[in-house]
Design a protein around this motif. Structure first.
Motif, PDB file in Angstrom:
ATOM      1  N   VAL A   1       0.883  -1.165   0.000  1.00  0.00           N
ATOM      2  CA  VAL A   1       0.000   0.000   0.000  1.00  0.00           C
ATOM      3  C   VAL A   1       0.921   1.214   0.000  1.00  0.00           C
ATOM      4  O   VAL A   1       1.505   1.564   1.026  1.00  0.00           O
ATOM      5  CB  VAL A   1      -0.938   0.007   1.224  1.00  0.00           C
ATOM      6  CG1 VAL A   1      -1.853   1.234   1.183  1.00  0.00           C
ATOM      7  CG2 VAL A   1      -1.755  -1.275   1.276  1.00  0.00           C
ATOM      8  N   HIS A   2       1.107   1.799  -1.160  1.00  0.00           N
ATOM      9  CA  HIS A   2       2.121   2.829  -1.353  1.00  0.00           C
ATOM     10  C   HIS A   2       1.927   4.014  -0.398  1.00  0.00           C
ATOM     11  O   HIS A   2       0.824   4.517  -0.214  1.00  0.00           O
ATOM     12  CB  HIS A   2       2.100   3.325  -2.804  1.00  0.00           C
ATOM     13  CG  HIS A   2       2.517   2.261  -3.782  1.00  0.00           C
ATOM     14  ND1 HIS A   2       3.817   1.817  -3.878  1.00  0.00           N
ATOM     15  CD2 HIS A   2       1.795   1.529  -4.675  1.00  0.00           C
ATOM     16  CE1 HIS A   2       3.896   0.872  -4.805  1.00  0.00           C
ATOM     17  NE2 HIS A   2       2.679   0.674  -5.299  1.00  0.00           N
ATOM     18  N   GLY A   3       3.025   4.391   0.219  1.00  0.00           N
ATOM     19  CA  GLY A   3       3.004   5.503   1.155  1.00  0.00           C
ATOM     20  C   GLY A   3       2.538   5.129   2.543  1.00  0.00           C
ATOM     21  O   GLY A   3       2.548   5.957   3.449  1.00  0.00           O
ATOM     22  N   VAL A   4       2.131   3.861   2.722  1.00  0.00           N
ATOM     23  CA  VAL A   4       1.624   3.431   4.029  1.00  0.00           C
ATOM     24  C   VAL A   4       2.420   2.227   4.549  1.00  0.00           C
ATOM     25  O   VAL A   4       3.146   2.321   5.527  1.00  0.00           O
ATOM     26  CB  VAL A   4       0.120   3.087   3.973  1.00  0.00           C
ATOM     27  CG1 VAL A   4      -0.398   2.725   5.367  1.00  0.00           C
ATOM     28  CG2 VAL A   4      -0.670   4.257   3.398  1.00  0.00           C
ATOM     29  N   GLY A   5       2.270   1.073   3.882  1.00  0.00           N
ATOM     30  CA  GLY A   5       2.951  -0.134   4.364  1.00  0.00           C
ATOM     31  C   GLY A   5       2.524  -1.355   3.584  1.00  0.00           C
ATOM     32  O   GLY A   5       2.421  -1.311   2.359  1.00  0.00           O
ATOM     33  N   TYR A   6       2.214  -2.438   4.302  1.00  0.00           N
ATOM     34  CA  TYR A   6       1.873  -3.710   3.662  1.00  0.00           C
ATOM     35  C   TYR A   6       0.651  -4.335   4.321  1.00  0.00           C
ATOM     36  O   TYR A   6       0.373  -4.082   5.492  1.00  0.00           O
ATOM     37  CB  TYR A   6       3.040  -4.698   3.775  1.00  0.00           C
ATOM     38  CG  TYR A   6       4.302  -4.243   3.079  1.00  0.00           C
ATOM     39  CD1 TYR A   6       4.488  -4.458   1.708  1.00  0.00           C
ATOM     40  CD2 TYR A   6       5.318  -3.605   3.792  1.00  0.00           C
ATOM     41  CE1 TYR A   6       5.650  -4.058   1.073  1.00  0.00           C
ATOM     42  CE2 TYR A   6       6.481  -3.196   3.155  1.00  0.00           C
ATOM     43  CZ  TYR A   6       6.644  -3.422   1.799  1.00  0.00           C
ATOM     44  OH  TYR A   6       7.787  -3.021   1.170  1.00  0.00           O
ATOM     45  N   LEU A   7      -0.061  -5.165   3.537  1.00  0.00           N
ATOM     46  CA  LEU A   7      -1.151  -5.954   4.113  1.00  0.00           C
ATOM     47  C   LEU A   7      -1.127  -7.345   3.520  1.00  0.00           C
ATOM     48  O   LEU A   7      -0.660  -7.555   2.393  1.00  0.00           O
ATOM     49  CB  LEU A   7      -2.515  -5.303   3.899  1.00  0.00           C
ATOM     50  CG  LEU A   7      -3.137  -5.232   2.490  1.00  0.00           C
ATOM     51  CD1 LEU A   7      -3.852  -6.520   2.132  1.00  0.00           C
ATOM     52  CD2 LEU A   7      -4.131  -4.070   2.415  1.00  0.00           C
ATOM     53  N   LEU A   8      -1.625  -8.308   4.301  1.00  0.00           N
ATOM     54  CA  LEU A   8      -1.794  -9.677   3.825  1.00  0.00           C
ATOM     55  C   LEU A   8      -3.235  -9.815   3.373  1.00  0.00           C
ATOM     56  O   LEU A   8      -4.164  -9.619   4.161  1.00  0.00           O
ATOM     57  CB  LEU A   8      -1.487 -10.681   4.939  1.00  0.00           C
ATOM     58  CG  LEU A   8      -1.590 -12.159   4.550  1.00  0.00           C
ATOM     59  CD1 LEU A   8      -0.521 -12.520   3.517  1.00  0.00           C
ATOM     60  CD2 LEU A   8      -1.460 -13.045   5.778  1.00  0.00           C
ATOM     61  N   SER A   9      -3.438 -10.142   2.099  1.00  0.00           N
ATOM     62  CA  SER A   9      -4.786 -10.226   1.539  1.00  0.00           C
ATOM     63  C   SER A   9      -5.571 -11.355   2.183  1.00  0.00           C
ATOM     64  O   SER A   9      -5.053 -12.448   2.407  1.00  0.00           O
ATOM     65  CB  SER A   9      -4.711 -10.436   0.025  1.00  0.00           C
ATOM     66  OG  SER A   9      -6.002 -10.638  -0.508  1.00  0.00           O
ATOM     67  N   GLU A  10      -6.851 -11.091   2.454  1.00  0.00           N
ATOM     68  CA  GLU A  10      -7.724 -12.122   3.031  1.00  0.00           C
ATOM     69  C   GLU A  10      -8.153 -13.126   1.978  1.00  0.00           C
ATOM     70  O   GLU A  10      -8.504 -14.256   2.306  1.00  0.00           O
ATOM     71  CB  GLU A  10      -8.961 -11.470   3.655  1.00  0.00           C
ATOM     72  CG  GLU A  10      -8.658 -10.640   4.890  1.00  0.00           C
ATOM     73  CD  GLU A  10      -9.897 -10.008   5.475  1.00  0.00           C
ATOM     74  OE1 GLU A  10     -10.252 -10.388   6.608  1.00  0.00           O
ATOM     75  OE2 GLU A  10     -10.510  -9.152   4.826  1.00  0.00           O
ATOM     76  N   ASN A  11      -8.131 -12.726   0.707  1.00  0.00           N
ATOM     77  CA  ASN A  11      -8.537 -13.610  -0.381  1.00  0.00           C
ATOM     78  C   ASN A  11      -7.567 -13.437  -1.546  1.00  0.00           C
ATOM     79  O   ASN A  11      -7.901 -12.836  -2.548  1.00  0.00           O
ATOM     80  CB  ASN A  11      -9.969 -13.298  -0.830  1.00  0.00           C
ATOM     81  CG  ASN A  11     -10.518 -14.357  -1.767  1.00  0.00           C
ATOM     82  OD1 ASN A  11      -9.813 -15.273  -2.170  1.00  0.00           O
ATOM     83  ND2 ASN A  11     -11.789 -14.220  -2.139  1.00  0.00           N
TER      84      ASN A  11
END
Length: 246
Positions: free
Chosen positions: A226-236
């Motif tokens: 997520v540019h300018g923010v960080g990272y996420l692990l997708s739920e799907n």
């Protein structure tokens, strides 16, 4: 502590003997090697808990040996270099090293880092050998994260080993699945490591995790940036993708 083995690899006999003497006085069993080739002979004969490895070696360099070691072993690796350049540190981490110290170094600091790393390596080995313990599996796309052995298991039965930093970051992402974690939040998750995590360190670890998850680096579907923010692990991850179509 006498059963804990350390290998010191440095082409400087002064540095090698200094570290050997210091760790021996602390009760460790220590071996020394002046080249990567000599180190490989010792590594083939014995199981070590920690390798203190100079980056600049005659013949095969320390980074190459680190990369080769990490493909087959979870031994603790502390890279030692005379350079202060941050690039060497990043490359070392990308190759799979756990720690990084620059010459001239304080022997007591190296000892503290080594003790911390050895405890972690021993704990991970004990968990892996404990066959009676039921694994705790967490689903990540087509993979299963085995938190007892700190490995990734794919549906095709392939296995990917995780270093401590990779494991901690992936665990943090899984615990907050579907939510964006900033780099600061991710750095907090690995603050117990003896080297100080930076934004660049997080990016390096994320890239390594993606490779182990067989993610397309140009279009990752499991660990999303997520540019300018960080990272996420997708739920799907089979459906979700934030990549722009080419």
């Amino acid at each position: 502590m006498s059963d804990m083995k350390i290998l010191v690899v440095d082409d400087s006999s002064v540095i090698r003997e200094t570290l050997e003497s210091y760790f021996t006085e602390e009760g460790y069993t220590v071996s020394g090697a002046g080249t990567a080739e000599e180190a490989e002979l010792l590594l083939a004969e014995q199981e070590f808990d920690l390798v203190l490895l100079d980056i600049r070696l005659p013949g095969k360099d320390g980074l190459t040996l680190t990369r080769e070691l990490r493909t087959r072993s979870e031994v603790g690796i502390i890279l030692v270099t005379g350079k202060q350049d941050d690039i060497d540190r990043i490359i070392g981490l990308e190759c799979g090293a756990d720690e990084y110290v620059s010459k001239p170094f304080n022997a007591r600091e190296v000892l503290a880092r080594g003790k911390n790393l050895i405890r972690r390596v021993r704990k991970q080995r004990d968990l892996a050998k404990n066959q009676s313990e039921e694994p705790t599996l967490r689903t990540i796309g087509t993979w299963q994260l085995d938190t007892s052995r700190r490995i990734l298991l794919n549906s095709d039965r392939s296995v990917s080993q995780l270093t401590e930093g990779e494991f901690q970051l992936l665990l943090a992402l899984k615990a907050n699945e579907g939510e964006v974690l900033t780099r600061d939040q991710l750095m907090d998750r690995i603050k117990n490591r003896t080297w100080n995590a930076t934004d660049r360190t997080i990016d390096v670890l994320i890239a390594r995790i993606r490779r182990k998850l067989s993610e397309d680096p140009s279009c990752p579907q499991m660990i999303i940036t997520v540019h300018g923010v960080g990272y996420l692990l997708s739920e799907n991850p089979q459906v979700d993708s934030l990549c722009e179509p080419s």
